[in-house]
Every structure is written in structure tokens, then in C-alpha cells.
Design a protein around this motif. Structure first.
Motif, mmCIF file in Angstrom:
data_model
loop_
_atom_site.group_PDB
_atom_site.id
_atom_site.type_symbol
_atom_site.label_atom_id
_atom_site.label_comp_id
_atom_site.label_asym_id
_atom_site.label_seq_id
_atom_site.Cartn_x
_atom_site.Cartn_y
_atom_site.Cartn_z
ATOM 1 N N VAL A 22 -5.907 16.332 22.976
ATOM 2 C CA VAL A 22 -7.197 16.105 22.314
ATOM 3 C C VAL A 22 -7.055 15.157 21.125
ATOM 4 O O VAL A 22 -7.947 14.372 20.817
ATOM 5 N N GLU A 23 -5.878 15.199 20.473
ATOM 6 C CA GLU A 23 -5.692 14.395 19.245
ATOM 7 C C GLU A 23 -5.808 12.900 19.496
ATOM 8 O O GLU A 23 -6.227 12.146 18.639
ATOM 9 N N MET A 24 -5.398 12.482 20.697
ATOM 10 C CA MET A 24 -5.411 11.030 20.967
ATOM 11 C C MET A 24 -6.828 10.448 20.909
ATOM 12 O O MET A 24 -7.003 9.262 20.715
ATOM 13 N N PHE A 25 -7.822 11.300 21.059
ATOM 14 C CA PHE A 25 -9.193 10.827 20.880
ATOM 15 C C PHE A 25 -9.571 10.894 19.406
ATOM 16 O O PHE A 25 -9.944 9.906 18.809
ATOM 17 N N PHE A 26 -9.427 12.080 18.832
ATOM 18 C CA PHE A 26 -10.021 12.294 17.522
ATOM 19 C C PHE A 26 -9.224 11.643 16.400
ATOM 20 O O PHE A 26 -9.808 11.063 15.499
ATOM 21 N N LYS A 27 -7.891 11.665 16.487
ATOM 22 C CA LYS A 27 -7.123 11.059 15.391
ATOM 23 C C LYS A 27 -7.170 9.538 15.421
ATOM 24 O O LYS A 27 -6.885 8.884 14.433
ATOM 25 N N LEU A 28 -7.463 8.969 16.579
ATOM 26 C CA LEU A 28 -7.573 7.505 16.633
ATOM 27 C C LEU A 28 -9.031 7.043 16.619
ATOM 28 O O LEU A 28 -9.307 5.860 16.808
ATOM 29 N N GLY A 29 -9.922 7.976 16.436
ATOM 30 C CA GLY A 29 -11.341 7.621 16.395
ATOM 31 C C GLY A 29 -11.831 7.022 17.703
ATOM 32 O O GLY A 29 -12.705 6.159 17.711
ATOM 33 N N ARG A 30 -11.275 7.475 18.821
ATOM 34 C CA ARG A 30 -11.711 6.928 20.111
ATOM 35 C C ARG A 30 -12.766 7.850 20.721
ATOM 36 O O ARG A 30 -12.651 9.077 20.659
ATOM 37 N N TYR A 31 -13.726 7.244 21.335
ATOM 38 C CA TYR A 31 -14.811 7.992 21.966
ATOM 39 C C TYR A 31 -14.279 8.784 23.164
ATOM 40 O O TYR A 31 -13.527 8.254 23.980
ATOM 41 N N LYS A 32 -14.672 10.048 23.252
ATOM 42 C CA LYS A 32 -14.308 10.841 24.426
ATOM 43 C C LYS A 32 -15.566 11.114 25.250
ATOM 44 O O LYS A 32 -16.429 11.874 24.826
ATOM 45 N N PRO A 33 -15.662 10.489 26.398
ATOM 46 C CA PRO A 33 -16.867 10.741 27.203
ATOM 47 C C PRO A 33 -16.880 12.183 27.738
ATOM 48 O O PRO A 33 -15.811 12.796 27.905
ATOM 49 N N ASP A 34 -18.082 12.686 28.010
ATOM 50 C CA ASP A 34 -18.207 14.076 28.501
ATOM 51 C C ASP A 34 -17.477 14.299 29.828
ATOM 52 O O ASP A 34 -17.084 15.414 30.131
ATOM 53 N N TYR A 35 -17.356 13.227 30.613
ATOM 54 C CA TYR A 35 -16.715 13.424 31.911
ATOM 55 C C TYR A 35 -15.190 13.567 31.803
ATOM 56 O O TYR A 35 -14.513 13.823 32.791
ATOM 57 N N ILE A 36 -14.633 13.400 30.610
ATOM 58 C CA ILE A 36 -13.205 13.740 30.406
ATOM 59 C C ILE A 36 -13.153 15.094 29.712
ATOM 60 O O ILE A 36 -13.628 15.258 28.583
ATOM 61 N N LYS A 37 -12.605 16.075 30.415
ATOM 62 C CA LYS A 37 -12.488 17.423 29.849
ATOM 63 C C LYS A 37 -11.107 17.558 29.214
ATOM 64 O O LYS A 37 -10.114 17.097 29.792
ATOM 65 N N ILE A 38 -11.071 18.200 28.070
ATOM 66 C CA ILE A 38 -9.782 18.480 27.456
ATOM 67 C C ILE A 38 -9.244 19.771 28.068
ATOM 68 O O ILE A 38 -9.908 20.804 28.046
ATOM 69 N N GLY A 39 -8.061 19.675 28.651
ATOM 70 C CA GLY A 39 -7.490 20.873 29.265
ATOM 71 C C GLY A 39 -6.134 20.561 29.864
ATOM 72 O O GLY A 39 -5.754 19.400 30.026
ATOM 73 N N ASP A 40 -5.417 21.622 30.172
ATOM 74 C CA ASP A 40 -4.087 21.492 30.764
ATOM 75 C C ASP A 40 -4.180 21.802 32.255
ATOM 76 O O ASP A 40 -4.626 22.895 32.633
ATOM 77 N N ALA A 41 -3.775 20.815 33.060
ATOM 78 C CA ALA A 41 -3.890 20.993 34.506
ATOM 79 C C ALA A 41 -3.035 22.162 34.995
ATOM 80 O O ALA A 41 -3.230 22.660 36.103
#
Ligand SMILES: C[S@@+](CC[C@H](N)C(=O)[O-])C[C@H]1O[C@@H](n2cnc3c(N)ncnc32)[C@H](O)[C@@H]1O
Length: 275
Positions: free
Chosen positions: A95-114
Motif C-alpha cells: 500500500v505504501e508505494m501508492f501513498f508514500k509516493l503520492g501516486r493515485y490508486k484506482p479503485d480497481y486495484i485492491k490492496i491485498g495479499d494474494a
């Protein structure tokens, strides 16, 4: 080990440096995706033909198929797939790679462990990455009848360095080979960003490799239908016009159908069907 956020932040700094100091070539913006694949593109040095193949596999089961890209990163490949499969989703555990770099996370990408968070069944699951030593093939096998996987021949995937799914009730349907980003990166750096002579560049290019393998697996009942759909793509010239970045692959000696001296038995992107 997955990338740490510190690694990603320092890669971003290198990218900023590249943009400010090394943007010397008119195609530098297209080069970026092969030099900084995670931040600017994808680790798969894909062409439109790869996307079209993936889409046709999914459409062989349903008109409006569900699709999950595991370890989708920032979703560069997924975005392309979504142009044809609007229900396609990604799963990304960092999750950090989105929020710490200020990158937009679209809704169609779910944060989770496969490993334990795939919640529903999908028509197709795309497995582009498994950490060395991690193996959740059994979890994926519970969630889909069709698996597309791409991995480096060097082996980053699963416990034994392989992503084979035969032991999980699937048949192998088809496969093809593309260059790995590192092969393209080496060519690019030699050709455009190093001060070495043309003769040396030419002799180094003889060492070009192509190590990315794409494997398609399905439950036996889908095998023939998938092959039929894939064959249509090969003949219909559906992959034109190509993506803009494909010209870099052409320039660096990774054309469709290219045979590399270091690996003469392989024709790049040529699809091989299993009996
Ligand atoms: C090598 S990167 C590839 C990213 C992207 N697919 C691409 O083409 O560039 C692997 C990604 O998989 C993610 N990942 C690794 N293990 C995962 C897991 N168990 N579940 C979900 N994502 C995972 C990592 O956080 C990382 O973003």
C-alpha cells in the motif's frame, strides 16, 4: 523480498535525476519505461499482441469476463487489459508505494495479499510475479479455471523457481517468449547512454537474451476453445497499430519473430500450442 518503500523512493530519486540530467535523446520518455520499469511501465516488455492474447483467452470463457492481475504494481499492464476487459482488477500488497509516493490508486486495484486475500472466483487470473521462496499456487488454483503466468527464466517465481501449474489440475495450453526488461535495458543503455564505439555495441548486441516466458494454463474443458481464440488473433492482425513504446523494442533488436544468436531455437513472440 518485495521492494521496500525505501528502495522505491530511491528509485524515484534516480528517475528524477535521469529526467533532469540524462534526457538527452528524443525518445527518452519512451526509454524511461524500460529503464525504470516499476515506476514508469511494467516489468513485462509487452506489446499489444500480448495484451490481445490475454484478452482473447479471457473472452474464450465469457463475453464480459472477470480478471485479476496479481502483483499488478501501479497497473501499467492492467490498464491496457482494461481497455478491452472493463471488469479487470488488480491486487497489490504494497500500500505504501501508492501513498508514500503520492501516486493515485484506482479503485480497481485492491490492496491485498494474494496468499490469502483473493476473495472471489475469477474467469482468469494473471500471475506476473511470485516472490522467490513464496508459493501460493494452490490458493490461486481454488479461484480460477484459467491462469496466465509470466516469469523470468532465471526463476523468481515460486519455491523451485517455476510457475508451472500442471500439478494443480490444469493443462498447459500455449506459451511464448518475450525479452525480459533487463535485456532491453542493457541494449538501451549501450546504444543511447554509454560512450562506447559502434563496433563494441554491435558485438555486445550478439549477446542479447530473451528470458521472459508466458504460459497459459486452463482446466481441460477450456483448452481447445482457448487455442481456437488465440489462433484467430495470430491471423487477424488485431495488434495493429502497435503501442508507441514498441518502436524501442524494434530498435533494440527485439522485433516480433526475431531469432537471437544466443538462443537460436526461439522466435520472439511466436506462440507455441500444446497438444
Ligand atoms: C516485480 S513487481 C511487478 C509489478 C507489475 N506487475 C509490473 O509489471 O511491473 C511485483 C509486485 O508484486 C507485488 N506482490 C508481491 N507479492 C504479492 C502478493 N503476495 N500479493 C499481492 N501482490 C504482491 C509487489 O508488491 C510488487 O508490486
Amino acid at each position: 523480498m518485495p521492494f521496500s518503500i525505501d528502495d522505491i523512493i530511491s528509485a524515484q530519486k534516480e528517475l528524477d535525476k535521469f529526467r533532469s540530467k540524462m534526457y538527452t535523446h528524443k525518445n527518452s520518455s519512451d526509454h524511461e519505461r524500460f529503464i525504470f520499469p516499476f515506476l514508469c511501465g511494467s516489468y513485462f516488455t509487452y506489446r499489444k499482441i500480448d495484451v490481445k492474447r490475454v484478452v482473447s483467452i479471457a473472452k474464450s470463457v465469457s463475453k464480459d469476463p472477470s480478471y485479476l492481475d496479481i502483483g499488478c504494481g501501479y497497473g501499467d499492464f492492467l490498464e491496457k487489459v482494461r481497455q478491452y476487459l472493463p471488469k479487470a482488477e488488480g491486487m497489490e500488497k504494497n500500500v505504501e508505494m501508492f501513498f508514500k509516493l503520492g501516486r493515485y490508486k484506482p479503485d480497481y486495484i485492491k490492496i491485498g495479499d494474494a496468499y490469502n486475500e483473493i476473495e472471489k472466483k475469477y474467469d482468469v487470473i494473471f500471475v506476473g510475479w511470485m516472490e522467490p521462496g513464496v508459493d501460493y499456487r494452490d490458493k490461486i488454483a481454488e479461484k480460477t479455471d484459467i491462469i496466465i503466468t509470466t516469469f523470468d527464466k532465471g526463476g523468481q517465481c515460486g519455491i523451485n523457481g517455476g510457475c508451472e501449474f500442471e500439478g494443480f489440475g490444469y493443462d498447459k495450453v500455449a506459451s511464448w517468449v518475450t525479452p525480459s526488461w533487463i535485456d532491453v535495458n542493457t541494449e538501451l543503455m549501450n546504444k543511447y547512454y554509454s560512450k562506447i564505439s559502434d563496433d563494441i555495441i554491435k558485438s555486445l548486441s550478439e549477446l542479447r537474451g530473451a528470458h521472459n516466458l508466458w504460459y497459459v494454463y486452463s482446466k481441460p474443458k477450456y483448452k481447445e476453445k482457448i487455442k481456437e481464440e488465440l489462433r484467430k488473433i495470430e491471423t487477424d492482425n488485431h495488434a495493429n497499430p502497435p503501442y508507441k513504446h514498441e518502436k524501442i523494442l524494434d530498435e533494440c533488436g527485439f522485433k516480433i519473430g526475431e531469432i537471437l544468436p544466443a538462443w537460436p531455437s526461439v522466435e520472439l513472440w511466436k506462440i507455441k500450442f500444446e497438444e
